[in-house]
Design a protein around this motif. Structure first.
Motif, short mmCIF file in Angstrom:
data_model
loop_
_atom_site.label_atom_id
_atom_site.label_comp_id
_atom_site.label_asym_id
_atom_site.label_seq_id
_atom_site.Cartn_x
_atom_site.Cartn_y
_atom_site.Cartn_z
N VAL A 18 0.82 -1.20 0.00
CA VAL A 18 0.00 0.00 0.00
C VAL A 18 0.86 1.26 0.00
O VAL A 18 0.56 2.23 -0.69
N GLY A 19 1.95 1.24 0.78
CA GLY A 19 2.83 2.40 0.85
C GLY A 19 3.47 2.73 -0.49
O GLY A 19 3.64 3.90 -0.85
N ALA A 20 3.81 1.69 -1.25
CA ALA A 20 4.42 1.91 -2.56
C ALA A 20 3.38 2.47 -3.55
O ALA A 20 3.70 3.30 -4.39
N TRP A 21 2.17 1.98 -3.44
CA TRP A 21 1.13 2.45 -4.36
C TRP A 21 0.74 3.90 -4.09
O TRP A 21 0.54 4.68 -4.99
N GLY A 22 0.57 4.23 -2.80
CA GLY A 22 0.11 5.59 -2.45
C GLY A 22 -1.39 5.72 -2.57
O GLY A 22 -2.08 4.86 -3.12
N LEU A 109 -4.98 0.72 7.90
CA LEU A 109 -3.98 -0.28 7.53
C LEU A 109 -2.56 0.22 7.62
O LEU A 109 -2.27 1.40 7.47
N ARG A 111 1.21 0.47 6.17
CA ARG A 111 1.60 0.67 4.78
C ARG A 111 2.25 -0.56 4.16
O ARG A 111 2.41 -0.62 2.94
N GLN A 143 -3.97 5.31 7.52
CA GLN A 143 -2.78 4.52 7.80
C GLN A 143 -2.50 4.49 9.30
O GLN A 143 -2.65 5.48 10.00
N ALA A 144 -2.13 3.31 9.81
CA ALA A 144 -1.68 3.18 11.20
C ALA A 144 -0.74 1.99 11.28
O ALA A 144 -1.02 0.92 10.72
N VAL A 147 -1.41 -2.31 11.92
CA VAL A 147 -2.85 -2.56 11.98
C VAL A 147 -3.38 -2.98 10.62
O VAL A 147 -2.93 -2.51 9.58
#
Lengths: 315, 315
Positions: A18-22, A109, A111, A143-144, A147
């Motif tokens: 998710v972090g890579a996608w943004g 979620l 990242r 984001q957390a 989690v």
């Protein structure tokens, strides 16, 4: 069925996370994964609020989450997690004789969550939403660290002329449950179940059904909410409908049955009621399991529920 | 105002923690903390769903969370965190010209969370709910390690005859913002703000207000959603209303302004509009900051917004 750990939600490859996608790519993807069950803005995702049509009558609202490590783990398919999130809320609606009108989803979620896991989650949610006719009209993604949790708020209306609450049972009323009890986690019932929407709507149309709720923390604990003051539930052990290899304690205290428990007026012709049920729901068992009696009355052959504790949250 | 760290949400003494209290005591306490703003079951907390009256017209629904470490930290009073949760959802409602009708809350927390912190959180939420007339009709409390997050779903209706969406601005329309921009985190505005409900309802009654939204990720990013296809926002740097000591970049890209941005039809008498606003809201500034122009048109003296990025979630 599936080896534990095969539905790991955290990405092995950072590029899949998710972090890579943004945010922008993720939100656009979520809309695609939800597809036609997510209406266009302003009736769905994409504006500050979603616009819903006026309700036809009184409304019902409920909220329930799924949380990684609590309501699912890496042994549950991501598609099933998405479906479970909707179905556990539908079960609350069923318990009052309701039918769904719309839902919104709040996702929290880490990242590192795998976007392919998330795709399956949303596709499972969307498939269940299509099956039960629930538009997914809004949501939020936040984001957390550490989690993976999703909370769904479900709106509905009464399916018939009345809503059935937990209040209304009286001394002498008989106690009934749908389906079989216990062993939900081990059997996979906790995500494979079908919410009892049709059954709940049918029961709400029977005036002799005086109170109803769904079973989430085990019959022994949940029944307290249905028991009229000054009374207790006298349950017949042999009558308890159980999943295979489930003992009395598990039938009474295992969580996540997602069955309905209801009180039937003492005066009801129970044989006629059971026949009418069987015609309506030939594949869903319904079982009389006991009676509400005065709190100080001992009934030989009935269980002492105070010896059984249901699922206690937050401990 | 308050030293960072003085509102630590995790209990030093285990006896004060959510885990020590357990579910039953916590739920009963939450009802007490919410008080009269939480109706009795089945119209509030305590049944499978809450029963809401039929809506008077089309409805609005939105969901937004507050998460420890993202939307608040130990420097923000717990009461203010509870109020912020409601107010950020009210800001979304304000952005469409809505007024609130009911809210439900999903709480996810570590068992080490301090019950006194939680009491302040709920009392702050209840005070804000009373102030803005929002019954808290339902909720859920779930446990997850290392987390303190609350997600609120807010229902509402249009305050007047129309709902204003993000879509509808045209080339030549002027761009306006309420209040001042930037520096929300440093100034404490991110939790002290008042949602622009009255302003949003007033703006929705002006037919010349063609599109509106609230500012959460900074004007530079949020304005994209208001900009009609084939156009761009030509903003005048000197016109940007800023909080004290806030530069252009911060005014354009800081998050959590919770102000309204809207498009006013080109033909509008802007001086008359500004006078009418000042009569209605003498204490809330409103400022014309630019115009929607053809995407390929250069306007001397206006900002190139592509040089500014707003708050990007999930990164």
């Amino acid at each position: 069925m599936t080896p534990a750990g095969s539905f790991e939600p955290f990405a092995k490859n950072a590029a899949d996370s998710v972090g890579a996608w943004g945010e922008s790519r993720l939100i656009a993807s979520i809309r695609g994964w939800l597809g036609s069950i997510s209406p266009r803005a302003p009736f769905g995702i994409g504006d500050d609020c979603a616009v819903l049509p006026a309700s036809a009558g009184p409304q019902l609202i409920t909220v329930d989450p799924v949380i990684f490590g609590r309501h699912f783990d890496a042994g549950v398919p991501a598609r099933a997690v998405g479906a479970k999130l909707l179905k556990r809320n539908l079960s609350d609606l069923a318990a009052m004789g309701g039918q769904p009108t719309a839902a919104v989803l709040a996702l929290t979620l880490d990242r590192r969550v795998d976007c392919r896991w998330l795709e399956s989650f949303y596709r499972g949610l969307a498939a269940a939403a299509r099956k039960f006719g629930v538009p997914i009209v809004g949501g939020d993604v936040a984001q957390a660290d550490g989690v993976l949790a999703a909370s769904l708020t479900l709106l509905g209306t009464a399916a018939g002329p009345r809503v059935v609450t937990r209040t209304g049972a009286r001394r002498g009323d008989t106690i009934w449950v749908t389906g079989v009890l216990g062993g939900s986690l081990a059997s996979g019932h906790h995500y494979r179940f079908t919410p009892r929407l049709a059954e709940g709507a049918w029961l709400a149309r029977q005036p002799d059904v005086r109170a109803m709720m769904d079973l989430s923390d085990g019959l022994a604990k949940d029944l307290h909410a249905l028991t009229p003051r000054g009374n207790r539930a006298a349950l017949v052990e042999a009558a308890l409908p159980r999943r295979r290899r489930v003992g009395t304690a598990a039938a009474l205290t295992d969580g996540e049955d997602y069955e309905l428990v209801f009180a039937l007026a003492a005066k009801t012709d129970r044989a006629a009621f059971a026949r009418a049920w069987d015609r309506a729901f030939p594949r869903t068992p319904v079982t009389e399991v006991g009676t509400f009696v005065a709190a100080d009355r001992t009934v030989p052959g009935t269980l002492d529920l105070s010896a059984y504790q249901g699922y206690e949250h937050l401990r």
